[in-house]
Scaffold this motif. Structure first.
Motif, PDB file in Angstrom:
ATOM      1  N   ALA A  18       0.817  -1.213   0.000  1.00  0.00           N
ATOM      2  CA  ALA A  18       0.000   0.000   0.000  1.00  0.00           C
ATOM      3  C   ALA A  18       0.853   1.267   0.000  1.00  0.00           C
ATOM      4  N   ALA A  19       1.929   1.256   0.796  1.00  0.00           N
ATOM      5  CA  ALA A  19       2.800   2.440   0.841  1.00  0.00           C
ATOM      6  C   ALA A  19       3.458   2.689  -0.514  1.00  0.00           C
ATOM      7  N   HIS A  20       3.864   1.608  -1.180  1.00  0.00           N
ATOM      8  CA  HIS A  20       4.463   1.746  -2.506  1.00  0.00           C
ATOM      9  C   HIS A  20       3.465   2.370  -3.482  1.00  0.00           C
ATOM     10  N   ARG A  21       2.214   1.856  -3.436  1.00  0.00           N
ATOM     11  CA  ARG A  21       1.187   2.384  -4.329  1.00  0.00           C
ATOM     12  C   ARG A  21       0.889   3.842  -4.009  1.00  0.00           C
ATOM     13  N   SER A  22       0.942   4.182  -2.740  1.00  0.00           N
ATOM     14  CA  SER A  22       0.686   5.564  -2.354  1.00  0.00           C
ATOM     15  C   SER A  22       1.701   6.506  -2.989  1.00  0.00           C
ATOM     16  N   LEU A  23       2.969   6.115  -2.971  1.00  0.00           N
ATOM     17  CA  LEU A  23       4.002   6.929  -3.599  1.00  0.00           C
ATOM     18  C   LEU A  23       3.817   7.003  -5.114  1.00  0.00           C
ATOM     19  N   LEU A  24       3.430   5.883  -5.701  1.00  0.00           N
ATOM     20  CA  LEU A  24       3.187   5.875  -7.143  1.00  0.00           C
ATOM     21  C   LEU A  24       1.985   6.734  -7.513  1.00  0.00           C
ATOM     22  N   ARG A  25       0.972   6.747  -6.652  1.00  0.00           N
ATOM     23  CA  ARG A  25      -0.182   7.632  -6.891  1.00  0.00           C
ATOM     24  C   ARG A  25       0.272   9.095  -6.852  1.00  0.00           C
ATOM     25  N   ALA A  26       1.191   9.404  -5.935  1.00  0.00           N
ATOM     26  CA  ALA A  26       1.714  10.762  -5.861  1.00  0.00           C
ATOM     27  C   ALA A  26       2.420  11.155  -7.155  1.00  0.00           C
ATOM     28  N   ALA A  27       2.944  10.151  -7.869  1.00  0.00           N
ATOM     29  CA  ALA A  27       3.599  10.396  -9.155  1.00  0.00           C
ATOM     30  C   ALA A  27       2.617  10.421 -10.317  1.00  0.00           C
ATOM     31  N   GLY A  28       1.321  10.231 -10.025  1.00  0.00           N
ATOM     32  CA  GLY A  28       0.301  10.367 -11.060  1.00  0.00           C
ATOM     33  C   GLY A  28      -0.398   9.101 -11.469  1.00  0.00           C
ATOM     34  N   LEU A  29      -0.050   7.935 -10.890  1.00  0.00           N
ATOM     35  CA  LEU A  29      -0.691   6.685 -11.292  1.00  0.00           C
ATOM     36  C   LEU A  29      -2.090   6.582 -10.701  1.00  0.00           C
ATOM     37  N   LYS A  30      -2.966   5.880 -11.430  1.00  0.00           N
ATOM     38  CA  LYS A  30      -4.359   5.649 -11.022  1.00  0.00           C
ATOM     39  C   LYS A  30      -4.573   4.166 -10.783  1.00  0.00           C
ATOM     40  N   ASP A  31      -5.759   3.818 -10.272  1.00  0.00           N
ATOM     41  CA  ASP A  31      -6.078   2.417  -9.966  1.00  0.00           C
ATOM     42  C   ASP A  31      -5.800   1.502 -11.152  1.00  0.00           C
ATOM     43  N   ALA A  32      -6.261   1.904 -12.341  1.00  0.00           N
ATOM     44  CA  ALA A  32      -6.132   1.042 -13.519  1.00  0.00           C
ATOM     45  C   ALA A  32      -4.676   0.782 -13.876  1.00  0.00           C
TER      46      ALA A  32
END
Length: 557
Positions: A18-32
């Motif tokens: 989850a923490a990894h995904r959180s950082l990636l979301r901060a870089a602009g990634l979405k669920d898909a």
């Protein structure tokens, strides 16, 4: 299609990520995006190197197509040294060593972020091989899309390139051209973005990427400023997603036969002598062995078809209009020289890539039965001052210098030799010896374009040979023999030469020897002591301790 295995799952799947995904979301990634492959884009853009000025446009086109094709483009930066700007001063010591830094950075970024595939966007000199070396360590689906060559400059109706400027320095120093002419050549030789226009190192490696199967047809020759270059980038973006789904990895492409094909194209084109460093280094990372003697074996059976600068009048834009690398391979295939069935990043075999190509200008790509030279562009020489070999671009040597015998004029650095040449201390018939400029001794194995260009510009390239444990720019012409191995710093025989020793060079017979008896050589060896390292701190000090000989590709082990 079966479910795609993705290295990136290690940073995007499961509650514990989850923490990894959180950082990636901060870089602009979405669920898909977490169901898609992560495609790393190694972008060597900077606004110092003219060849790299357009790489952001290339990268933008690649990223757009990756997104549309179902991947997630993740861009990161890569350093790049301009050899021309680094030439002739301490900066050139860092050029070859930067290749290892680039390889390390690609490996580091790929492993640290669990990338699924790579798009490599280089252009000049060491960046292309460095990126490929790093990619070989990762062994992911990989495609190369370079920035493309510079157009030629024009002055008084004749084409110019960067080498024209270096040679003009020698002409100006001898009063052969005036200051106005000198300034005009300086201003007009490099008209804009792209890798320098001749078959120099950058263009050599970007062309050989096509022959290896790592790049789409056109990668090496479509000029940087042509719209076709951006279309090639878009194709590369689409294709990397397809390669990822197929799981076609870089080492699946870089087989021994692929290197044989690349060496054959190298000989036909008359590529830079630096390819004799970079192809073995790439092969080493791919688990394949290439030796200097293999270069001679290939050169013996592959004719030199393209008379490109610096050895001839044509440039990369001329080669592109004549049909490019695929046309050269199609011509070579008439003698059954190439392995046709090898996979490439195009999704087709290499033979399928070039089967419909054709030569559009036989003045630029000579027919296989009427070549410019019967043998390939490079030759490896061996003898008592080069036990492990040396390299010469024989296609750029004047016929009268293919065999040469003359007294040694020995210098322990490029700078000392250049000053002697500019000062008029070199005479017709001399053999200039520049040593302690190898991978360890330099350290960093500087290119010797300043002294070779001075010799050519002064009109001595048909009378004077130059030998060194350093290396040469792809822009070098004349009897310039580099990569002498073992190098002086490692106790090679070049360290034992003295002023006046008779040096005998026979390029057709692939030999280079000093007329010094074994007993005398041994006497000199007993008295020899290696000099103090020129650089004792920082990256180059570490590099000097770990780098191997030039005949092994100057890789760091």
């Amino acid at each position: 299609m079966k479910e795609l295995f993705m290295h990136s799952d290690a940073v995007k799947k499961g509650a514990e990520r989850a923490a990894h995904r959180s950082l990636l979301r901060a870089a602009g990634l979405k669920d898909a995006d977490f169901a898609k492959p992560f495609i790393g884009i190694a972008n060597a853009y900077n606004n110092i190197v003219p060849g790299h000025l357009t790489l952001n446009k290339i990268t933008a086109a690649v990223k757009e197509e990756i997104s549309q094709a179902g991947g997630v483009p993740l861009e990161f930066g890569v350093i790049g040294v301009c050899d021309g700007i680094a030439m002739g001063h301490e900066g050139m010591k860092y050029s070859l060593g930067s290749r290892e830094l680039i390889a390390d950075s690609i490996e580091t970024m790929g492993r640290a972020h669990c990338l699924d595939a790579l798009v490599l966007i280089p252009n000049c000199d060491k960046i292309t091989p460095g990126m490929i070396m790093g990619a070989c360590r990762l062994n992911l689906p990989t495609i190369v899309i370079s920035g493309g060559p510079m157009l030629t400059g024009q002055h008084n109706g004749r084409p110019l390139d960067l080498n024209s400027v270096f040679e003009a320095i020698g002409q100006f120093s001898q009063g052969l051209i005036d200051e106005q002419e000198f300034h005009a050549i300086e201003c007009q030789a490099c008209p804009g973005a792209g890798s320098c226009a001749g078959m120099f190192t950058a263009n050599s490696m970007n062309c050989l990427c096509e022959a290896l199967g790592l790049a789409l047809p056109g990668n090496g020759t479509i000029p940087a400023v042509y719209p076709e270059r951006l279309e090639l980038a878009r194709q590369a973006g689409r294709q990397i997603v397809a390669l990822t789904k197929q799981d076609l990895k870089i080492r699946d492409i870089l087989r021994k036969e692929a290197f044989d094909n690349a060496l054959a194209v190298d000989m036909a084109l008359g590529c830079s002598t630096n390819s004799a460093l970079h192809l073995p280094a790439i092969a080493y990372e791919a688990g394949v062995e290439i030796t200097l003697r293999l270069i001679n074996e290939v050169s013996a059976k592959v004719a030199h078809l393209c008379n490109l600068a610096p050895g001839g009048p044509d440039h990369l834009e001329d080669l592109d209009r004549a049909g490019g690398i695929m046309a050269v391979m199609h011509e070579l295939d008439k003698k059954n020289i190439l392995a046709r069935g090898l996979p490439t990043v195009s999704g087709h075999t290499i033979g399928e890539n070039y089967q419909n190509a054709s030569v559009k200008n036989q003045a630029v790509i000579a027919p296989i039965d009427k070549p410019h030279h019967a043998q390939g562009g490079l030759a490896a020489l061996f003898g008592n001052i080069a036990r492990d070999g040396a390299i010469v671009k024989q296609a750029a040597v004047a016929p009268e210098m293919l065999r040469h015998s003359g007294p040694a004029r020995v210098f322990d650095s490029e700078d000392a030799a250049y000053q002697a040449i500019r000062g008029g201390q070199i005479r017709k018939g001399d053999v200039v010896v520049i040593r302690y400029e190898g991978p360890k001794g330099g350290p960093g194995m500087r290119e010797m374009l300043l002294p070779t260009s001075a010799i050519a510009g002064m009109g001595l390239d048909k009378d004077v040979a130059l030998i060194t444990d350093g290396r040469f720019s792809g822009a070098t012409r004349g009897a310039s023999i580099g990569h002498i191995s073992p190098e002086a710093m490692a106790g090679g025989e070049i360290a034992l030469l003295q002023d006046g020793d008779l040096i005998e060079i026979d390029i057709p017979r692939q030999t280079i020897n000093a007329k010094v008896s074994p007993a005398e050589m041994e006497k000199r060896r007993q008295a020899w002591q290696p000099p103090e390292p020129k650089i004792k701190t920082g990256y180059l000090a570490r590099y000097a301790k770990l780098v191997t000989s030039a005949n092994l590709g100057a890789v760091v082990r």
